[in-house]
Design a protein around this motif. Structure first.
Motif, PDB file in Angstrom:
ATOM      1  N   PHE A 106       0.912  -1.466  -0.198  1.00  0.00           N
ATOM      2  CA  PHE A 106       0.096  -0.156   0.539  1.00  0.00           C
ATOM      3  C   PHE A 106       0.589   0.852  -0.126  1.00  0.00           C
ATOM      4  N   THR A 107       1.865   1.242   0.289  1.00  0.00           N
ATOM      5  CA  THR A 107       2.926   2.533   1.033  1.00  0.00           C
ATOM      6  C   THR A 107       3.896   2.516  -0.296  1.00  0.00           C
ATOM      7  N   VAL A 108       4.999   1.818  -0.044  1.00  0.00           N
ATOM      8  CA  VAL A 108       6.537   1.500  -0.295  1.00  0.00           C
ATOM      9  C   VAL A 108       6.476   0.835  -1.808  1.00  0.00           C
ATOM     10  N   ALA A 109       5.774   0.363  -2.582  1.00  0.00           N
ATOM     11  CA  ALA A 109       5.486  -0.439  -3.771  1.00  0.00           C
ATOM     12  C   ALA A 109       4.115   0.065  -5.003  1.00  0.00           C
ATOM     13  N   GLY A 110       3.324   0.570  -3.759  1.00  0.00           N
ATOM     14  CA  GLY A 110       2.616   1.678  -5.048  1.00  0.00           C
ATOM     15  C   GLY A 110       1.404   0.891  -5.183  1.00  0.00           C
ATOM     16  N   ASP A 111       1.229  -0.444  -4.726  1.00  0.00           N
ATOM     17  CA  ASP A 111       0.741  -1.217  -5.304  1.00  0.00           C
ATOM     18  C   ASP A 111      -0.834  -1.743  -4.982  1.00  0.00           C
ATOM     19  N   PRO A 112      -2.047  -1.093  -4.402  1.00  0.00           N
ATOM     20  CA  PRO A 112      -2.963  -0.844  -3.355  1.00  0.00           C
ATOM     21  C   PRO A 112      -3.919  -2.600  -4.018  1.00  0.00           C
ATOM     22  N   ALA A 113      -3.427  -2.887  -4.952  1.00  0.00           N
ATOM     23  CA  ALA A 113      -4.117  -4.191  -5.519  1.00  0.00           C
ATOM     24  C   ALA A 113      -3.950  -5.462  -4.450  1.00  0.00           C
ATOM     25  N   PHE A 114      -2.551  -5.180  -4.492  1.00  0.00           N
ATOM     26  CA  PHE A 114      -2.176  -6.359  -4.329  1.00  0.00           C
ATOM     27  C   PHE A 114      -1.806  -6.476  -3.010  1.00  0.00           C
ATOM     28  N   GLY A 115      -1.466  -5.083  -2.351  1.00  0.00           N
ATOM     29  CA  GLY A 115      -2.006  -5.198  -1.048  1.00  0.00           C
ATOM     30  C   GLY A 115      -3.547  -6.092  -0.253  1.00  0.00           C
ATOM     31  N   VAL A 116      -4.103  -5.897  -0.979  1.00  0.00           N
ATOM     32  CA  VAL A 116      -5.342  -6.511  -0.636  1.00  0.00           C
ATOM     33  C   VAL A 116      -4.963  -7.952  -0.855  1.00  0.00           C
ATOM     34  N   ILE A 117      -4.566  -8.145  -2.295  1.00  0.00           N
ATOM     35  CA  ILE A 117      -4.312 -10.022  -2.072  1.00  0.00           C
ATOM     36  C   ILE A 117      -3.933  -9.825  -0.738  1.00  0.00           C
ATOM     37  N   TRP A 118      -2.597  -9.470  -0.351  1.00  0.00           N
ATOM     38  CA  TRP A 118      -1.502  -9.865   0.457  1.00  0.00           C
ATOM     39  C   TRP A 118      -2.447  -9.732   1.676  1.00  0.00           C
ATOM     40  N   MET A 119      -3.590  -9.354   1.936  1.00  0.00           N
ATOM     41  CA  MET A 119      -4.261  -9.607   3.463  1.00  0.00           C
ATOM     42  C   MET A 119      -5.209 -10.552   3.149  1.00  0.00           C
ATOM     43  N   ALA A 120      -5.983 -11.103   2.034  1.00  0.00           N
ATOM     44  CA  ALA A 120      -6.429 -12.169   1.983  1.00  0.00           C
ATOM     45  C   ALA A 120      -5.820 -13.262   2.332  1.00  0.00           C
ATOM     46  N   TRP A 121      -4.064 -13.322   1.695  1.00  0.00           N
ATOM     47  CA  TRP A 121      -3.571 -14.227   2.566  1.00  0.00           C
ATOM     48  C   TRP A 121      -3.243 -14.743   4.280  1.00  0.00           C
TER      49      TRP A 121
END
Length: 208
Positions: A106-121
């Motif tokens: 969400f912050t460093v990588a600037g990839d909020p979509a994958f941030g959601v995927i990480w939360m699902a994991w």
């Protein structure tokens, strides 16, 4: 390269989800866990060798090892008939790390979509901790359905999108991912409450 590994993680997650639901013998699923686990250790190793000290690549590789070690652990445990508690407590570590990787997405990588995927994991691996680390057997069917339903949307789908150059990320896209994955978890809860599945005869099923 990491997207190739992610594609096969989707396959092993799906297989282990139906294993939790009692539809695949655990020793049969264990073999594929070993194959994917080896792949998910080889891929980040190559990434690190080629990274040349690049911080972003190193960070990405470190996350892949979490899952590579998990699948190897599951494969060995189920083939050897070992107790599952170790995998369960390791899953708690993975769940906590996934929250950190989500925050970094969400912050460093600037990839909020994958941030959601990480939360699902993080949610899935926390369920593994509850079932295998704490012995919460009443959550087994819900966990099995959750893994089965989320396996492809959190792994194979983004992998295919990235491999074909169609992966996109933004705040609104991340919101769509979040709504979709939440709906699948809700469906898992409904299915686990309305369907009875016989589990394969082992107390150490491959699950993630």
């Amino acid at each position: 390269m990491n997207n190739v590994g992610l594609l096969y993680v989707g396959a092993v997650l799906f297989l282990n989800g139906v294993t939790l639901l009692g539809k695949v013998p655990v020793r049969s699923a264990a073999v594929f866990n070993l194959l994917v686990g080896a792949l998910q250790c080889a891929v980040p190793t190559v990434m690190l060798i080629q990274a040349g000290g690049d911080a972003a690549t190193t960070l990405a590789a470190s996350g892949i090892y979490l899952f590579g070690f998990t699948y190897l652990y599951v494969g060995v445990t189920n083939l050897a008939g070992l107790e599952p508690q170790g995998i369960g407590w390791f899953s708690l570590f993975v769940a906590a790390a996934a929250v950190v990787y989500a925050a970094l997405s969400f912050t460093v990588a600037g990839d909020p979509a994958f941030g959601v995927i990480w939360m699902a994991w993080a949610v899935l691996w926390f369920l593994f901790f509850l079932v295998f680390g704490l012995g919460r057997d009443e959550l087994t069917t819900f966990t099995g359905w959750s893994v089965t339903l989320l396996s492809l949307p959190t792994c194979a789908v983004p992998a295919f999108l990235a491999l074909t150059g169609h992966y996109r990320t933004s705040g609104p896209i991340a919101a769509v991912w979040a709504v979709g994955l939440t709906a699948l978890l809700t469906a898992a809860a409904v299915l686990s409450g309305s369907t009875t599945w016989a589990r394969a005869g082992s107390t150490t099923p491959a699950y993630n």
